[in-house]
Each structure stands twice: as structure tokens, then as C-alpha cells.
Design a protein around this motif. Sequence first.
Motif: not given
Length: 420
Positions: A72, A76, A105-107, A235-237, A240
Motif C-alpha cells: 500500500t 501510494q 480504492r486508494l484514490a 485506514d480505508e484510504q 497517512h
Amino acid sequence: MSAFNAPRKPRATHPGAQGIATSQAEPIGQVDASNGARLGTGYAEFDRVLGGGLAAGSVTLIGGDPGIGKSTLLLQCAAAISARVPVLYATGEESVRQVAERGKRLAVQGPALSLISETAVERILEECERAGARVLIVDSIQTMSVGDVDAAPGAVTQLRESTARLVRHAKAAGTAVLLIGHVTREGVIAGPRVLEHMVDTVLYFESDSGSRFRVIRAVKNRFGAVNEIGVFAMDEQGLHEVRNPSAIFLSRGSEAVPGSVVTVAREGTRQMLIEVQSLVDPSQAANPRRVAVGFESNRVALLLAVLHRHAGIALHSHDVFVNVVGGVRLAETAADLAVVAAIASSMSGESLPKELVIFGELGLTGEIRPVPYGEERLREAAKHGFRRAIVPRANAPRQAIAGIEVAAAARLPEALAALR
């Protein structure tokens, strides 16, 4: 011009060994020893751990438990980096569609981010050259193989040769390579440490079970400081950054309770306020338990012996539990005095003031030894509203620090007396 944006030079090869770059000895005084421009990953916490960003030609290995967020984070970062230079994300465990779905999903959107599902290192390097990628991400190195090695992917010989090919490419082309590595049951990267010796930087993802916070720690770094850490929240995004880690490690209740105290730990170049908890309970067993989470168990046993010998607090018939709040691991000895204070507080049932902070190393003879960066630790505590501090006498500030009263102690009995 940045090393990442500079045009790549064709690689000269030795006439007798195809593909091996030639080199000549140079006087040390004539070698360009400048660090060169770093490429930011888009995340300041990750850049901090790397030593200021990705260095051209560097090879970074990232390990951690399954599902902790390695893929993840790198996806990113790949999207953020691709706004400046081309990036190739090579996955050997998922399809391109799966990675794209996770990106959706992670935009995240990558203008110059390419995906390839491949396990052959030769094919990945060909695609890296074709796409002109300046950053290559390999997920994961245990799935990679080279055609002329007769071994299954994940075997030590395949790991060594696959990594060696990627390292040679990174150094020759100036491409930054990031490798994701599986970990063993003991929590170390699989491959008998062979990979850690071959790469420039080794990072580990750490987290307590069930916690949404992630700590990424450098244990080897040829381009920066070791033991530097970055803190993220999941989190869902996605992941961070946590710019103020002390805030999450100080999630204390509104009332003071026995067995809880705050210390100031230094991780890399930053000071962090961390809560240390202890629970002392009468034991029904012949051998009382000594359990530590986030702190070395053997050192807890040592500190209990010092507490008994020099402060008269005997715990041979009690279970002792020590916990470092927030999932962080305290490796430095500066937390010794805080651990002892928390144990003494739990044993007596007396609460310590919430505005109190403690740090110092404890010796076997009961002396309290100084720790590095004492004044910086005190200033960090004062910034977060702490009004009292108990520190080693050698760490007493030469000039008063606004907002905090400092009590200096040379021996353990003095420090325990200052708690009252």
C-alpha cells in the motif's frame, strides 16, 4: 539537473565479460562526494527514514508482516513520484488488474506509473529500460527468478542472484530500486540475511496486533541515519502520515493512575514522548513472570535486581508486566528510569503526577547515568505541557528551560524520593 532527470549514459562493458561495466581507480580527492539531489516520495515521514528521499542508484529493501501495508505504501509513493519521473511497479504476486483496483480504492493516480505482472528479472529490466523508469518497485523479491539459475523462486540462490541483477541495474542506470521482502516467523526478512548485506537500505514495518498505527524503521542506511523512524496510520484510504507521533503515544486517561509514567525517547533525529506502563501483581507460581512488550525482557529483569538491591523494593514474589504504549519499541537505555518508576508506582499503588516526565539510564551500582540530547528531550517535554522532569544529574540543563521544573538525581534512591 537532478540525477533522476539526467539522461542515462550508455554502459561501457568489458570486452571479455559481456554486460559487466568497466571502472578505473580514482584519487579520493578527485571523487565527487556530494550527496546529489534526492527524489521525494511524497511522504515526509518516509523521506525522513530514507535519509531525505530516494537517492539515484540506491536499492532499498522493505520488510514486514503480511498485510501490514508495505504494498500500500509503495503504491501510494509510486503514484506521487510518477508526477516527476517515470515509475515501474513490478508485481510477482498479483495481476495488474488487482494492483490497479487497489490503486483505485486508494484514490491514487500516477501520470507516469506503469504496472507489470512478471516474475522474470530479465523481463522486468527490459521493460524498465523500455519505459525509461527512474524508480523500480519489485513486489516481492521472493517471487522473482532469473533464467540461468536452476532453483525455485524464493530459494537462497535465486534471491541472491535476482537481487544482484537488480543491484547492478540500479548502479549502472542510476535507477532507484525498492524491493518488498517477506519476513520469517521470527520477524526477519527471509533469505538468511543475505539480502540485507546486498542492498543499501533496510527498512522494517512494525505494528502491534490490532493497532492502526504503523512504524517504519531503518536498520541499515548507507544514505542516512539508522534507527530513524516514520509513523503512519492505516485506514480505508490507505496510509497517512502522523506528523506528531507523541500525540498518539500519549493517549492517557484523564486521571493519574499507578504504574503509568511518560518518558522521552529519541528515535533517529526526533524526540518522542511515550507512555510506559507497569503492572505488579502477587504471583501464585513458584517462578513469577516478567513480561515486557516494547521493551527488552532481559533488561526488565536487570532493572528489578537493581531496584531490590539499591532501593529495597523486593518483587521476587510478584509478577511484573511492562508495556510501551502505542506499539513502539524502546531500544535505548534512556527509558530505564521511567520503567523503574512505573514498577515502583504500581507496587506502592501511588499515582505519579500526569505532568511528570522521566528519563535516564540506570547502572548496576544504582547510579543514574546521563543520556544523549538531554536538553532537547526536556524542550520537547515542555512543548507538550509537562511541568516536572526527573533526569540524571549530568543532564541537568545549564540554564532553566521555560515551563518545566527539573529535578536532577545521581542515584536511584534520590530519583524515587523525587517522585513523591
